[in-house]
Design a protein around this motif. Structure first.
Motif, PDB file in Angstrom:
ATOM      1  N   ALA A 174      16.153  38.410  36.586  1.00  0.00           N
ATOM      2  CA  ALA A 174      14.816  38.339  35.930  1.00  0.00           C
ATOM      3  C   ALA A 174      13.734  39.203  36.491  1.00  0.00           C
ATOM      4  CB  ALA A 174      14.244  36.903  35.851  1.00  0.00           C
ATOM      5  N   LEU A 175      13.470  40.319  35.598  1.00  0.00           N
ATOM      6  CA  LEU A 175      12.725  41.474  36.569  1.00  0.00           C
ATOM      7  C   LEU A 175      11.280  41.661  35.405  1.00  0.00           C
ATOM      8  CD1 LEU A 175      14.981  44.047  37.622  1.00  0.00           C
ATOM      9  CD2 LEU A 175      14.153  42.187  38.924  1.00  0.00           C
ATOM     10  N   LEU A 176      10.296  42.219  35.970  1.00  0.00           N
ATOM     11  CA  LEU A 176       9.093  42.679  35.233  1.00  0.00           C
ATOM     12  C   LEU A 176       9.381  44.318  35.178  1.00  0.00           C
ATOM     13  CD1 LEU A 176       6.016  41.038  36.905  1.00  0.00           C
ATOM     14  CD2 LEU A 176       7.077  40.687  34.453  1.00  0.00           C
ATOM     15  N   GLU A 177       9.158  44.850  33.886  1.00  0.00           N
ATOM     16  CA  GLU A 177       9.390  46.158  33.654  1.00  0.00           C
ATOM     17  C   GLU A 177       7.952  46.433  33.485  1.00  0.00           C
ATOM     18  OE1 GLU A 177      11.943  48.584  30.499  1.00  0.00           O
ATOM     19  OE2 GLU A 177      10.135  47.773  29.587  1.00  0.00           O
ATOM     20  N   VAL A 178       7.549  47.417  34.337  1.00  0.00           N
ATOM     21  CA  VAL A 178       6.159  47.918  34.190  1.00  0.00           C
ATOM     22  C   VAL A 178       6.021  49.409  33.761  1.00  0.00           C
ATOM     23  CG1 VAL A 178       3.814  48.220  35.769  1.00  0.00           C
ATOM     24  CG2 VAL A 178       5.722  46.466  36.331  1.00  0.00           C
ATOM     25  N   ARG A 179       5.250  49.357  32.551  1.00  0.00           N
ATOM     26  CA  ARG A 179       5.016  50.724  32.035  1.00  0.00           C
ATOM     27  C   ARG A 179       3.540  51.052  31.996  1.00  0.00           C
ATOM     28  NH1 ARG A 179       9.582  52.878  29.524  1.00  0.00           N
ATOM     29  NH2 ARG A 179      11.313  51.705  29.301  1.00  0.00           N
ATOM     30  N   ALA A 180       3.264  52.430  31.794  1.00  0.00           N
ATOM     31  CA  ALA A 180       1.879  52.905  31.697  1.00  0.00           C
ATOM     32  C   ALA A 180       1.584  53.950  30.872  1.00  0.00           C
ATOM     33  CB  ALA A 180       1.637  53.595  33.308  1.00  0.00           C
TER      34      ALA A 180
ATOM     35  N   ALA B 259      10.793  47.616  44.763  1.00  0.00           N
ATOM     36  CA  ALA B 259      10.526  48.225  43.283  1.00  0.00           C
ATOM     37  C   ALA B 259      11.569  49.080  43.151  1.00  0.00           C
ATOM     38  CB  ALA B 259       9.026  48.726  43.382  1.00  0.00           C
ATOM     39  N   GLN B 260      11.902  49.042  41.958  1.00  0.00           N
ATOM     40  CA  GLN B 260      12.855  50.140  41.492  1.00  0.00           C
ATOM     41  C   GLN B 260      12.044  51.097  40.801  1.00  0.00           C
ATOM     42  OE1 GLN B 260      16.213  48.860  39.543  1.00  0.00           O
ATOM     43  NE2 GLN B 260      16.645  50.532  38.346  1.00  0.00           N
ATOM     44  N   ILE B 261      11.791  52.577  41.209  1.00  0.00           N
ATOM     45  CA  ILE B 261      10.809  53.268  40.471  1.00  0.00           C
ATOM     46  C   ILE B 261      11.735  54.282  39.743  1.00  0.00           C
ATOM     47  CG2 ILE B 261       8.931  54.825  41.000  1.00  0.00           C
ATOM     48  CD1 ILE B 261       8.548  53.252  43.454  1.00  0.00           C
TER      49      ILE B 261
ATOM     50  N   PRO C 169      16.176  48.448  44.152  1.00  0.00           N
ATOM     51  CA  PRO C 169      14.883  48.979  44.277  1.00  0.00           C
ATOM     52  C   PRO C 169      15.247  50.199  45.538  1.00  0.00           C
ATOM     53  CG  PRO C 169      15.510  46.845  45.430  1.00  0.00           C
ATOM     54  CD  PRO C 169      16.500  47.196  44.449  1.00  0.00           C
ATOM     55  N   GLU C 170      14.046  50.833  45.764  1.00  0.00           N
ATOM     56  CA  GLU C 170      14.110  52.130  46.338  1.00  0.00           C
ATOM     57  C   GLU C 170      14.269  51.458  48.052  1.00  0.00           C
ATOM     58  OE1 GLU C 170      12.905  55.300  45.806  1.00  0.00           O
ATOM     59  OE2 GLU C 170      13.425  54.602  43.848  1.00  0.00           O
ATOM     60  N   GLY C 171      15.066  52.545  48.833  1.00  0.00           N
ATOM     61  CA  GLY C 171      15.099  52.107  50.204  1.00  0.00           C
ATOM     62  C   GLY C 171      13.982  52.327  50.891  1.00  0.00           C
ATOM     63  N   GLY C 172      13.028  53.183  50.241  1.00  0.00           N
ATOM     64  CA  GLY C 172      11.854  53.524  51.191  1.00  0.00           C
ATOM     65  C   GLY C 172      12.027  54.322  52.414  1.00  0.00           C
ATOM     66  N   ALA C 173      10.806  54.495  53.278  1.00  0.00           N
ATOM     67  CA  ALA C 173      10.581  55.395  54.442  1.00  0.00           C
ATOM     68  C   ALA C 173      11.598  54.724  55.751  1.00  0.00           C
ATOM     69  CB  ALA C 173       9.174  55.545  54.521  1.00  0.00           C
TER      70      ALA C 173
ATOM     71  N   ASP D 270       9.886  56.646  33.968  1.00  0.00           N
ATOM     72  CA  ASP D 270       8.638  56.151  33.017  1.00  0.00           C
ATOM     73  C   ASP D 270       8.541  54.603  33.133  1.00  0.00           C
ATOM     74  OD1 ASP D 270      11.365  55.307  32.462  1.00  0.00           O
ATOM     75  OD2 ASP D 270      11.267  55.660  30.325  1.00  0.00           O
ATOM     76  N   ARG D 271       9.207  54.097  34.283  1.00  0.00           N
ATOM     77  CA  ARG D 271       8.834  52.431  34.352  1.00  0.00           C
ATOM     78  C   ARG D 271       9.359  52.226  35.878  1.00  0.00           C
ATOM     79  NH1 ARG D 271      14.035  49.013  32.227  1.00  0.00           N
ATOM     80  NH2 ARG D 271      15.522  50.019  33.472  1.00  0.00           N
ATOM     81  N   ILE D 272       8.627  51.042  36.085  1.00  0.00           N
ATOM     82  CA  ILE D 272       9.088  50.258  37.659  1.00  0.00           C
ATOM     83  C   ILE D 272       9.515  48.932  37.206  1.00  0.00           C
ATOM     84  CG2 ILE D 272       7.802  49.793  39.871  1.00  0.00           C
ATOM     85  CD1 ILE D 272       5.628  51.742  39.130  1.00  0.00           C
ATOM     86  N   LEU D 273      10.636  48.594  37.972  1.00  0.00           N
ATOM     87  CA  LEU D 273      11.147  47.253  37.885  1.00  0.00           C
ATOM     88  C   LEU D 273      10.907  46.766  39.048  1.00  0.00           C
ATOM     89  CD1 LEU D 273      14.254  47.931  36.153  1.00  0.00           C
ATOM     90  CD2 LEU D 273      12.402  46.991  35.141  1.00  0.00           C
ATOM     91  N   ILE D 274      10.190  45.232  39.116  1.00  0.00           N
ATOM     92  CA  ILE D 274       9.973  44.371  40.212  1.00  0.00           C
ATOM     93  C   ILE D 274      10.487  43.296  39.763  1.00  0.00           C
ATOM     94  CG2 ILE D 274       8.008  45.924  41.276  1.00  0.00           C
ATOM     95  CD1 ILE D 274       6.110  43.713  39.656  1.00  0.00           C
ATOM     96  N   ARG D 275      10.368  42.220  40.879  1.00  0.00           N
ATOM     97  CA  ARG D 275      10.997  40.753  40.592  1.00  0.00           C
ATOM     98  C   ARG D 275       9.554  40.114  40.070  1.00  0.00           C
ATOM     99  NH1 ARG D 275      13.070  40.673  45.898  1.00  0.00           N
ATOM    100  NH2 ARG D 275      15.348  40.932  45.642  1.00  0.00           N
ATOM    101  N   ARG D 276      10.258  39.324  38.840  1.00  0.00           N
ATOM    102  CA  ARG D 276       8.995  38.534  38.273  1.00  0.00           C
ATOM    103  C   ARG D 276       8.084  37.703  39.149  1.00  0.00           C
ATOM    104  NH1 ARG D 276      12.204  36.323  32.863  1.00  0.00           N
ATOM    105  NH2 ARG D 276      12.890  38.201  32.335  1.00  0.00           N
ATOM    106  N   ASP D 277       7.004  37.835  38.966  1.00  0.00           N
ATOM    107  CA  ASP D 277       5.640  37.229  39.678  1.00  0.00           C
ATOM    108  C   ASP D 277       4.492  37.245  39.031  1.00  0.00           C
ATOM    109  OD1 ASP D 277       3.507  37.048  41.573  1.00  0.00           O
ATOM    110  OD2 ASP D 277       4.619  37.676  43.244  1.00  0.00           O
TER     111      ASP D 277
END
Length: 182
Positions: free
Chosen positions: A77-83, A103-105, A138-142, A108-115
């Motif tokens: 269950a994720l949130l799809e974020v568009r801009a 976050a999965q970037i 999600p991204e591995g990040g720095a 054209d969108r970002i996916l995060i856990r629902r919150d």
């Protein structure tokens, strides 16, 4: 018969096109270093990696006997974020990153856990937010794949702890002696 061990991950698309089986795990369960796992078809094996990492959708777990178990990311269950535009999406990504949320970037969108708190914040920032069921990668990040955020903010980012050493000068704050910095 002792169980098989997996000490190697093979990238998506390399290796055999005929995996012996699949293993379907959500994102939290795919973040592993050492664990006893059972494939979807019942093959029991020990995952034993040198460091913890996120097992990504489509990767193969190479067992010592040569069999490959393909990793499947279980839809969550994720949130799809568009801009409105790329700059807006970048600003939203910054807001999400600033809260240390996995976050999965995508382009054209970002996916995060629902919150719902984050959902309200993003909506307030003009984002279009939709509830989706999708694999979460999600991204591995720095800091490589060691997500320091599985909802326990320990802030020890993979060995770069905040030890507060300040070069050569000590921090004994004597109020009599002047503080000399060379």
């Amino acid at each position: 018969m002792r169980e098989s061990t997996c000490q190697r991950i093979i990238p998506h698309g390399s290796g055999s096109n005929h995996p012996a089986d699949t293993i379907t795990l959500d994102e939290t369960a795919r973040h592993r270093r050492r664990a006893k796992l059972t494939s979807d078809g019942g093959i029991e094996f020990l995952l034993d990696l040198p460091t913890a990492r996120l097992l990504r959708h489509g990767e193969g777990l190479l067992l010592e006997d040569g069999r490959v178990i393909e990793v499947r990311a279980e839809p969550e269950a994720l949130l799809e974020v568009r801009a409105d535009d790329p700059r807006h999406l970048l600003a939203l990504a910054w807001q999400i990153g600033n809260r240390h949320l996995p976050a999965q970037i995508e382009s054209d969108r970002i996916l995060i856990r629902r919150d719902h708190v984050i959902e309200e914040m993003l909506t307030g920032l003009g984002a279009s937010v939709a509830h989706v069921e999708a694999p979460f990668d999600p991204e591995g990040g720095a800091y490589g794949d060691s997500h320091s955020n599985h909802h326990h903010h320990d802030h020890n980012h993979g060995g770069h702890g905040h030890s507060h050493e300040h070069g050569d000068h000590d921090h004994s704050h004597h109020h009599h002696a002047p503080h000399h910095h060379d």
